[in-house]
Enzyme design. Structure first.
Site, mmCIF file in Angstrom:
data_model
loop_
_atom_site.group_PDB
_atom_site.id
_atom_site.type_symbol
_atom_site.label_atom_id
_atom_site.label_comp_id
_atom_site.label_asym_id
_atom_site.label_seq_id
_atom_site.Cartn_x
_atom_site.Cartn_y
_atom_site.Cartn_z
ATOM 1 N N HIS A 46 3.255 10.067 15.613
ATOM 2 C CA HIS A 46 3.081 11.258 14.772
ATOM 3 C C HIS A 46 4.282 11.445 13.839
ATOM 4 O O HIS A 46 5.160 12.275 14.096
ATOM 5 C CB HIS A 46 2.855 12.495 15.633
ATOM 6 C CG HIS A 46 1.466 12.567 16.193
ATOM 7 N ND1 HIS A 46 1.133 13.299 17.311
ATOM 8 C CD2 HIS A 46 0.306 11.993 15.766
ATOM 9 C CE1 HIS A 46 -0.166 13.172 17.551
ATOM 10 N NE2 HIS A 46 -0.678 12.387 16.636
ATOM 11 N N GLU A 131 -3.021 12.341 23.292
ATOM 12 C CA GLU A 131 -2.602 11.881 24.627
ATOM 13 C C GLU A 131 -3.448 12.530 25.719
ATOM 14 O O GLU A 131 -3.863 11.877 26.674
ATOM 15 C CB GLU A 131 -1.119 12.168 24.871
ATOM 16 C CG GLU A 131 -0.656 11.589 26.199
ATOM 17 C CD GLU A 131 0.765 11.955 26.597
ATOM 18 O OE1 GLU A 131 1.039 12.015 27.810
ATOM 19 O OE2 GLU A 131 1.605 12.171 25.698
#
Length: 316
Positions: A46, A131
């Protein structure tokens, strides 16, 4: 013109962790081995700067596997993917490389082991984060219950309070997670926890460094992306540790200089997916405006390294 004095408290550790370093290396090695384009399911890590850099080299970022042609390699991001994704890639006879951080994979293995032992899983994590989706997707639908806060613990309905286990997202606030775990153990005394803490070493270390320097700082800047869980947690940790002004910035251009007027000390850190070049850019921006003294705040030494998958270490 005399520049006003400013102390920059520079956190160490900060920035890239071993899992992020490995994931970026995987994309670069895949491009070397197979040439462009190489497809990547979801942002590899990210951080827009990192993603744009890899895109310029020939990586194509997509959200789903069906956006990838079957004749080009595909890489799964560091955050991990549901079990169905590699299964579908194999069914389509695609070349795929799993860049899931080994510490996330450890959580996947834990969840599968508890499921095999007949335990229902509770996951502490953020809804919608890749995740969390990847970990919950290791087990059949409905087998993992998600809690985001201690308040959620009171509301969940479990199959059997005597047959439960929990895992956590690796990038959470250590303190918030401890509160949720305490709530789980209070309501479900028989619940089984991880053998070793699921929150990864890098997340923990970066939070400890922020806690150490926050009381000394008038402001804290965290270099990181707005969709980076561990970066956002650093902002929260800084504010809770006594820093009156804690902000997330992607780059030096995002700094709100007006909000920093009159300050004498600033803490700087970076989330685990932010490269050092962006931290240096922020420091230089302060040097343009202040007479800067840099004071390192070191709370841990990191020397973790993860191997890349074998498919990238053998000739084509």
């Amino acid at each position: 013109m005399t520049l006003p004095p400013l102390t920059l408290h520079l956190a160490a550790p900060r920035g890239f962790c071993a899992g992020v370093d490995r994931a970026i290396k995987i994309v670069e090695m895949a491009l070397e081995k197979w040439g462009a384009p190489v497809y990547v399911r979801h942002e590899i890590v990210h951080n827009r700067f990192v993603v744009d850099g890899l895109r310029a080299k020939g990586a194509v970022f997509v959200e789903e596997l069906d956006e990838c042609p079957p004749d080009r390699p595909v890489i799964f991001s560091a955050h991990g993917v549901p079990k169905a994704v590699p299964a579908e890639a194999a069914r389509r006879e695609m070349i795929y490389v799993d860049a899931t951080c080994p510490l996330v994979s450890k959580v996947h293995i834990e969840a599968a082991r508890h499921h095999e032992n007949g335990l229902q899983m509770i996951m502490i994590g953020h809804a919608g984060h890749p995740e969390t989706l990847g970990t919950m997707g290791q087990l059949p639908e409905g087998e993992v219950l998600l809690v985001e806060t201690a308040e959620d613990v009171a509301r969940i309905e479990v199959r059997d309070p005597e047959r439960l286990a929990f895992v956590t997202q690796t990038t959470l606030s250590v303190d918030d997670t401890a509160d949720i775990v305490a709530a789980l153990r209070a309501r479900f005394p028989a619940i089984v926890g991880p053998h070793k803490e699921d929150i990864c070493y890098a997340t923990t270390n970066r939070q400890e460094a922020v806690k150490a320097m926050a009381p000394e700082c008038d402001a804290l800047l965290v270099v990181g992306a707005p969709n980076s869980s561990n970066s956002k947690r650093l902002v929260e940790v800084g504010a809770r540790a006594g820093c009156a002004y804690a902000q997330l910035v992607q780059r030096a251009a995002d700094i709100d200089w007006r909000a920093l007027e009159g300050i004498r000390s600033v803490g700087i850190t970076a989330g685990a997916s932010a490269p050092e070049v962006l931290i240096e850019e922020v420091i230089e921006a302060f040097r343009d405006r202040y007479a800067v003294t840099v004071r390192p705040v070191t709370t841990a030494e990191e020397n973790v390294e993860f191997k890349v998958p074998r498919i990238l270490r053998v000739p084509a």
